[in-house]
Design a protein around this motif. Structure first.
Motif, PDB file in Angstrom:
ATOM      1  N   LYS A 121      -2.858   7.626  11.411  1.00  0.00           N
ATOM      2  CA  LYS A 121      -4.112   6.887  11.251  1.00  0.00           C
ATOM      3  C   LYS A 121      -4.929   6.951  12.533  1.00  0.00           C
ATOM      4  N   GLU A 158       0.623   2.841   3.844  1.00  0.00           N
ATOM      5  CA  GLU A 158       0.785   1.933   4.970  1.00  0.00           C
ATOM      6  C   GLU A 158       1.783   0.834   4.608  1.00  0.00           C
ATOM      7  N   ARG A 196       0.848  -1.206   0.000  1.00  0.00           N
ATOM      8  CA  ARG A 196       0.000   0.000   0.000  1.00  0.00           C
ATOM      9  C   ARG A 196       0.880   1.251   0.000  1.00  0.00           C
ATOM     10  N   GLU A 233      -7.655   4.198   6.624  1.00  0.00           N
ATOM     11  CA  GLU A 233      -6.345   4.311   5.986  1.00  0.00           C
ATOM     12  C   GLU A 233      -5.580   5.468   6.615  1.00  0.00           C
ATOM     13  N   ILE A 284      -5.539  -0.890  11.164  1.00  0.00           N
ATOM     14  CA  ILE A 284      -5.652  -1.325   9.779  1.00  0.00           C
ATOM     15  C   ILE A 284      -5.205  -2.788   9.741  1.00  0.00           C
TER      16      ILE A 284
END
Length: 391
Positions: free
Chosen positions: A54, A27, A24, A75, A58
């Motif tokens: 954040k 992240e 990602r 996110e 997650i």
């Protein structure tokens, strides 16, 4: 953060995830996952990359061979840097991004008349806050100015020669006596730190010989200095351009004063011996005269006098040489009765300088002993007086 891995029992019939957890942008997994496959039910916890924050957890879970994010879906977001800070005598604008968050960039500009003092004119929102210090602006400076030769600097207020000048300041110049300024008399320190024009020069005041149509002047020199004078002589029909007691002009810093020119001379009211102008001109002479070139006037002669042409009235025009024809009234001689003789012409009057022959009757002669004599009309009358005497 702690990675929580939950492995299902070996009895589960569901499929495993053959790929590592998904990559990602904002992240990254808290641990390294490089040994697939991963059994159904495996969970991976992510943390934010530098510059992002954040709210909440997650988590991705391997569900029947596919990685799926667990609810609630969230996110990482760009980390805020706060206000970048204002700069005195300047302003900034956001050139990258729309908020003061990680990745944003602001560029600073200085107000007019100020320039950037810092090497960097920008700040960037980084993972640990705004980069570098706030840029600074300082007032623009113009370099020192030297006074022109044969001149000096004039400035209001206290100032020091040889120092720098700030934006908006101005200095004036003036020249010594007998010198004149060539160029702008005023300099202004511009917003770019440069003077708006060059320093003027002081040149000696010199006048060159003037060109005078319909006239001349003296003395004749190659050039003249301040205070020198010339005398102008105009051609007939012209006069000095300025009505002064003397036809002179002086060399000054503004050139010849007054302007040494010759203009057409107007026609003044004519004084006519033994004559006069038309009634309207006589009564309105203060209004009609002097007359300009090309204007007309009419005159007539008194009783006993005649115009040169013999006409009762003469129309004259104002010309470069004055009134044309010149107004004149000449003496007239009458056709008198002559004892013992007669004038052969039947006219009553004769013009000045006109000659006439007269005849004596039989038995009579002129003083010269002739039957005929000649006389001329003059201002005093017939000359010599006509006379017929007995033989």
């Amino acid at each position: 953060m702690v990675i929580i891995c939950e492995f299902p029992s070996s009895k589960s019939p569901l499929g495993s995830c053959e790929e590592p957890p998904p990559r990602r942008v904002k992240e990254v997994p808290t641990e390294r996952w490089e040994q697939p496959p991963y059994p159904h039910g495996t969970r991976v916890t992510y943390k934010c990359r530098p510059g992002y924050i954040k709210l909440g957890r997650i988590v991705f879970e391997c569900v029947d061979g596919t990685w799926k994010q667990q609810l609630p879906v969230t996110e990482c977001r760009n980390k805020p840097c706060g206000h970048p800070g204002d700069t005195e005598f300047g302003f900034f604008e956001l050139t990258s991004g729309s908020e003061f968050v990680f990745g944003a960039r602001v560029e600073y500009r200085c107000n007019e008349g100020y320039r950037m003092l810092s090497q960097r004119n920008y700040r960037e929102c980084q993972a640990d806050g705004w980069s570098n210090d706030i840029p600074h602006c300082e007032v623009a400076k113009c370099p020192p100015v030297q006074a022109p030769e044969n001149g000096r600097i004039i400035m209001t207020g206290a100032f020091e020669l040889g120092r720098e000048y700030s934006f908006g300041q101005l200095i004036n110049f003036e020249c010594n006596e007998k010198y004149q300024l060539v160029g702008s008399k005023e300099l202004i320190c511009s917003s770019d730190g440069k003077w708006n024009t060059d320093v003027p020069q002081c040149q000696e005041i010199i006048c060159f010989p003037p060109r005078i149509p319909n006239g001349n002047f003296r003395p004749q020199e190659d050039n003249y200095r301040e205070g020198d004078t010339i005398t102008v002589q105009c051609n007939p029909g012209y006069r000095f351009k300025t009505l002064t007691a003397e036809n002179t002009a002086e060399c000054t810093k503004n050139g010849w004063v007054p302007d040494p020119g010759c203009v057409q001379k107007p026609c003044d009211y004519p004084v006519i011996e033994n004559g006069k102008l038309s009634r309207s001109l006589e009564y309105g002479k203060d209004r009609y005269f002097p007359m300009s070139l090309g204007q007309h006037a009419t005159y007539m002669c008194n009783y006993g006098y005649s115009t040169p042409s013999g006409s009762p009235q003469v129309h004259m025009v104002c010309s470069e040489r004055g009134w044309l024809p010149q107004p004149k009234c000449l003496k007239k001689c009458q056709n008198i009765h002559l004892d013992n003789g007669y004038f052969p012409l039947e006219r009553k009057t004769f013009r000045l300088q006109e000659k006439v022959t007269y005849t004596c009757h039989t038995g009579f002669v002129t003083p010269e002993g002739q039957e005929t004599g000649e006389v001329q009309c003059q201002k005093s009358g017939w000359t010599p007086p006509p006379k017929c005497i007995s033989e």
